[in-house]
Design a protein around this motif. Structure first.
Motif, PDB file in Angstrom:
ATOM      1  N   LEU A  55       1.015  -1.002   0.373  1.00  0.00           N
ATOM      2  CA  LEU A  55      -0.192  -0.037   0.200  1.00  0.00           C
ATOM      3  C   LEU A  55       0.861   1.088   0.382  1.00  0.00           C
ATOM      4  CD1 LEU A  55      -2.891  -1.035   2.298  1.00  0.00           C
ATOM      5  CD2 LEU A  55      -3.218  -1.066   0.062  1.00  0.00           C
ATOM      6  N   VAL A  56       2.101   1.008   0.540  1.00  0.00           N
ATOM      7  CA  VAL A  56       3.091   2.428   0.789  1.00  0.00           C
ATOM      8  C   VAL A  56       3.913   2.641  -0.880  1.00  0.00           C
ATOM      9  CG1 VAL A  56       5.127   3.346   2.025  1.00  0.00           C
ATOM     10  CG2 VAL A  56       3.058   2.559   2.879  1.00  0.00           C
ATOM     11  N   ARG A  57       4.189   1.544  -1.224  1.00  0.00           N
ATOM     12  CA  ARG A  57       4.532   1.419  -2.612  1.00  0.00           C
ATOM     13  C   ARG A  57       3.606   2.229  -3.886  1.00  0.00           C
ATOM     14  NH1 ARG A  57       6.362  -3.367  -1.065  1.00  0.00           N
ATOM     15  NH2 ARG A  57       5.243  -4.327  -2.613  1.00  0.00           N
ATOM     16  N   GLU A  58       1.991   1.529  -3.763  1.00  0.00           N
ATOM     17  CA  GLU A  58       1.201   1.932  -4.567  1.00  0.00           C
ATOM     18  C   GLU A  58       1.200   3.595  -4.330  1.00  0.00           C
ATOM     19  OE1 GLU A  58      -2.484  -0.270  -3.844  1.00  0.00           O
ATOM     20  OE2 GLU A  58      -0.970  -2.044  -4.725  1.00  0.00           O
ATOM     21  N   LEU A  59       1.036   3.782  -3.656  1.00  0.00           N
ATOM     22  CA  LEU A  59       0.453   5.172  -3.176  1.00  0.00           C
ATOM     23  C   LEU A  59       2.177   5.976  -3.461  1.00  0.00           C
ATOM     24  CD1 LEU A  59      -2.154   7.201  -1.571  1.00  0.00           C
ATOM     25  CD2 LEU A  59      -1.110   6.842   0.084  1.00  0.00           C
ATOM     26  N   ALA A  60       2.595   5.566  -3.377  1.00  0.00           N
ATOM     27  CA  ALA A  60       3.781   6.174  -3.465  1.00  0.00           C
ATOM     28  C   ALA A  60       3.907   6.449  -4.949  1.00  0.00           C
ATOM     29  CB  ALA A  60       5.263   5.794  -3.272  1.00  0.00           C
ATOM     30  N   SER A  61       3.520   5.768  -5.803  1.00  0.00           N
ATOM     31  CA  SER A  61       3.514   5.250  -7.170  1.00  0.00           C
ATOM     32  C   SER A  61       3.164   5.999  -7.836  1.00  0.00           C
ATOM     33  CB  SER A  61       3.574   3.976  -7.620  1.00  0.00           C
ATOM     34  OG  SER A  61       2.510   3.066  -7.112  1.00  0.00           O
ATOM     35  N   GLU A  62       2.003   6.619  -7.631  1.00  0.00           N
ATOM     36  CA  GLU A  62       1.180   7.195  -7.828  1.00  0.00           C
ATOM     37  C   GLU A  62       1.447   8.692  -8.149  1.00  0.00           C
ATOM     38  OE1 GLU A  62      -2.439   6.777  -6.250  1.00  0.00           O
ATOM     39  OE2 GLU A  62      -2.957   4.588  -6.365  1.00  0.00           O
ATOM     40  N   GLY A  63       2.483   9.149  -7.450  1.00  0.00           N
ATOM     41  CA  GLY A  63       3.270  10.276  -7.936  1.00  0.00           C
ATOM     42  C   GLY A  63       2.357  11.347  -6.397  1.00  0.00           C
ATOM     43  N   ARG A  64       2.476  11.431  -4.967  1.00  0.00           N
ATOM     44  CA  ARG A  64       1.638  11.569  -4.503  1.00  0.00           C
ATOM     45  C   ARG A  64       2.447  12.227  -3.631  1.00  0.00           C
ATOM     46  NH1 ARG A  64      -4.139  10.466  -3.606  1.00  0.00           N
ATOM     47  NH2 ARG A  64      -5.268   9.389  -6.213  1.00  0.00           N
ATOM     48  N   GLU A  65       2.451  12.669  -2.589  1.00  0.00           N
ATOM     49  CA  GLU A  65       3.126  13.119  -1.525  1.00  0.00           C
ATOM     50  C   GLU A  65       4.629  11.759  -1.386  1.00  0.00           C
ATOM     51  OE1 GLU A  65       2.327  15.251   2.612  1.00  0.00           O
ATOM     52  OE2 GLU A  65      -0.133  14.920   2.028  1.00  0.00           O
ATOM     53  N   GLU A  66       5.725  12.483  -0.767  1.00  0.00           N
ATOM     54  CA  GLU A  66       6.621  11.832  -0.160  1.00  0.00           C
ATOM     55  C   GLU A  66       6.709  11.867   0.351  1.00  0.00           C
ATOM     56  OE1 GLU A  66       9.401   8.920  -1.989  1.00  0.00           O
ATOM     57  OE2 GLU A  66       7.957   9.049  -4.487  1.00  0.00           O
ATOM     58  N   PRO A  67       7.285  11.154   1.781  1.00  0.00           N
ATOM     59  CA  PRO A  67       7.015  10.455   2.229  1.00  0.00           C
ATOM     60  C   PRO A  67       5.481  10.029   2.045  1.00  0.00           C
ATOM     61  CG  PRO A  67       8.492  11.618   4.079  1.00  0.00           C
ATOM     62  CD  PRO A  67       8.160  12.021   2.900  1.00  0.00           C
ATOM     63  N   THR A  68       5.144   8.692   1.781  1.00  0.00           N
ATOM     64  CA  THR A  68       3.679   8.322   2.258  1.00  0.00           C
ATOM     65  C   THR A  68       2.829   8.874   3.568  1.00  0.00           C
ATOM     66  OG1 THR A  68       4.175   6.625   0.104  1.00  0.00           O
ATOM     67  CG2 THR A  68       2.074   6.453   1.462  1.00  0.00           C
ATOM     68  N   PRO A  69       2.179   9.351   3.226  1.00  0.00           N
ATOM     69  CA  PRO A  69       1.256   9.908   4.620  1.00  0.00           C
ATOM     70  C   PRO A  69       0.981   8.432   5.368  1.00  0.00           C
ATOM     71  CG  PRO A  69      -0.032  11.030   3.037  1.00  0.00           C
ATOM     72  CD  PRO A  69       1.402  10.008   1.966  1.00  0.00           C
ATOM     73  N   VAL A  70       0.936   8.478   6.777  1.00  0.00           N
ATOM     74  CA  VAL A  70       0.220   6.650   7.236  1.00  0.00           C
ATOM     75  C   VAL A  70      -0.296   7.431   8.208  1.00  0.00           C
ATOM     76  CG1 VAL A  70       1.164   4.735   8.130  1.00  0.00           C
ATOM     77  CG2 VAL A  70       2.305   5.622   5.897  1.00  0.00           C
ATOM     78  N   VAL A  71      -1.210   7.333   8.689  1.00  0.00           N
ATOM     79  CA  VAL A  71      -2.846   7.785  10.176  1.00  0.00           C
ATOM     80  C   VAL A  71      -2.480   6.366  10.649  1.00  0.00           C
ATOM     81  CG1 VAL A  71      -4.327   8.651  10.337  1.00  0.00           C
ATOM     82  CG2 VAL A  71      -3.537   9.209   8.771  1.00  0.00           C
ATOM     83  N   VAL A  72      -2.310   6.106  11.508  1.00  0.00           N
ATOM     84  CA  VAL A  72      -2.433   4.873  12.960  1.00  0.00           C
ATOM     85  C   VAL A  72      -3.418   5.710  13.772  1.00  0.00           C
ATOM     86  CG1 VAL A  72      -0.895   3.016  14.228  1.00  0.00           C
ATOM     87  CG2 VAL A  72       0.296   4.721  12.629  1.00  0.00           C
ATOM     88  N   PHE A  73      -4.152   4.149  13.779  1.00  0.00           N
ATOM     89  CA  PHE A  73      -5.375   4.333  14.955  1.00  0.00           C
ATOM     90  C   PHE A  73      -5.509   2.468  16.002  1.00  0.00           C
ATOM     91  CE2 PHE A  73      -7.394   7.003  11.774  1.00  0.00           C
ATOM     92  CZ  PHE A  73      -7.620   8.337  12.780  1.00  0.00           C
ATOM     93  N   VAL A  74      -5.383   2.296  16.738  1.00  0.00           N
ATOM     94  CA  VAL A  74      -5.629   1.436  17.547  1.00  0.00           C
ATOM     95  C   VAL A  74      -7.465   1.585  17.763  1.00  0.00           C
ATOM     96  CG1 VAL A  74      -5.619   0.516  20.004  1.00  0.00           C
ATOM     97  CG2 VAL A  74      -4.100   2.062  19.291  1.00  0.00           C
ATOM     98  N   ARG A  75      -7.526  -0.163  17.549  1.00  0.00           N
ATOM     99  CA  ARG A  75      -9.222  -0.352  17.651  1.00  0.00           C
ATOM    100  C   ARG A  75      -9.433  -0.856  18.852  1.00  0.00           C
ATOM    101  NH1 ARG A  75      -9.092  -3.628  12.005  1.00  0.00           N
ATOM    102  NH2 ARG A  75     -10.552  -1.848  11.081  1.00  0.00           N
ATOM    103  N   ARG A  76     -10.726   0.117  19.493  1.00  0.00           N
ATOM    104  CA  ARG A  76     -11.203  -0.582  20.646  1.00  0.00           C
ATOM    105  C   ARG A  76     -12.694  -0.896  20.302  1.00  0.00           C
ATOM    106  NH1 ARG A  76      -7.056  -0.244  23.567  1.00  0.00           N
ATOM    107  NH2 ARG A  76      -5.471   1.169  23.718  1.00  0.00           N
ATOM    108  N   PRO A  77     -12.855  -2.040  19.874  1.00  0.00           N
ATOM    109  CA  PRO A  77     -14.028  -2.947  19.501  1.00  0.00           C
ATOM    110  C   PRO A  77     -15.132  -2.786  21.207  1.00  0.00           C
ATOM    111  CG  PRO A  77     -13.102  -4.514  18.731  1.00  0.00           C
ATOM    112  CD  PRO A  77     -12.110  -3.059  19.710  1.00  0.00           C
TER     113      PRO A  77
END
Length: 156
Positions: A55-77
């Motif tokens: 997913l990181v490589r795909e987003l980068a290959s589309e010419g989007r922002e570099e480095p690829t933005p990543v958002v991280v969440f903890v699920r507490r269902p």
């Protein structure tokens, strides 16, 4: 005791109390930085796994922002809640391929972590801020092995 001596002792006492508070805050900041560094190490391990790395490589290959933005969440269902994994506005986590951001404005790799015995189950997907989800199927599992986080074999 003269008035001068009482004032000197009072000023000295206040100074000691103030410095203790400052030392306490510095210790808290050090613990926070240490915790954030460990979280970053965990995230870097997850992003080396096949699906998140793709997913990181795909987003980068589309010419989007570099480095690829990543958002991280903890699920507490059990609490019907998503919680940000990193504290602060600008987490200092990333490398040449990705950077952690807190605000997902367009399209980013969103990593969901869920605590399990001895580690975290994870799944990653591309998503915008309106596409966040409490639901998900784990794509893998990482566990603590000594000082490092490693992919855990076996059923998820």
């Amino acid at each position: 005791m003269s008035r001068f001596h009482r004032m000197a002792w009072a000023v000295l006492g206040l100074g000691l109390l103030g410095s203790t508070g400052c030392a306490h805050n510095q210790a808290r900041v050090a613990v926070t930085h240490e915790g954030e560094a460990e979280k970053c190490q965990l995230l870097q391990s997850v992003l080396k796994e096949p699906t998140p790395a793709k997913l990181v490589r795909e987003l980068a290959s589309e010419g989007r922002e570099e480095p690829t933005p990543v958002v991280v969440f903890v699920r507490r269902p059990e609490e019907s809640m998503l919680e940000r994994f990193f504290a602060g506005d600008e987490p200092l986590c990333g490398d040449g391929t990705f950077k952690v951001v807190q605000e997902n404005v367009l399209d980013a790799v969103v990593v969901y972590l869920q605590e399990v015995q001895d580690g975290y189950a994870y799944d990653a997907r591309r998503a915008g801020p309106e596409q966040l989800s409490l639901e998900g199927t784990p794509q893998g599992l990482v566990r603590r092995e000594g000082p490092a986080w490693v992919a855990a074999p076996g059923p998820i």
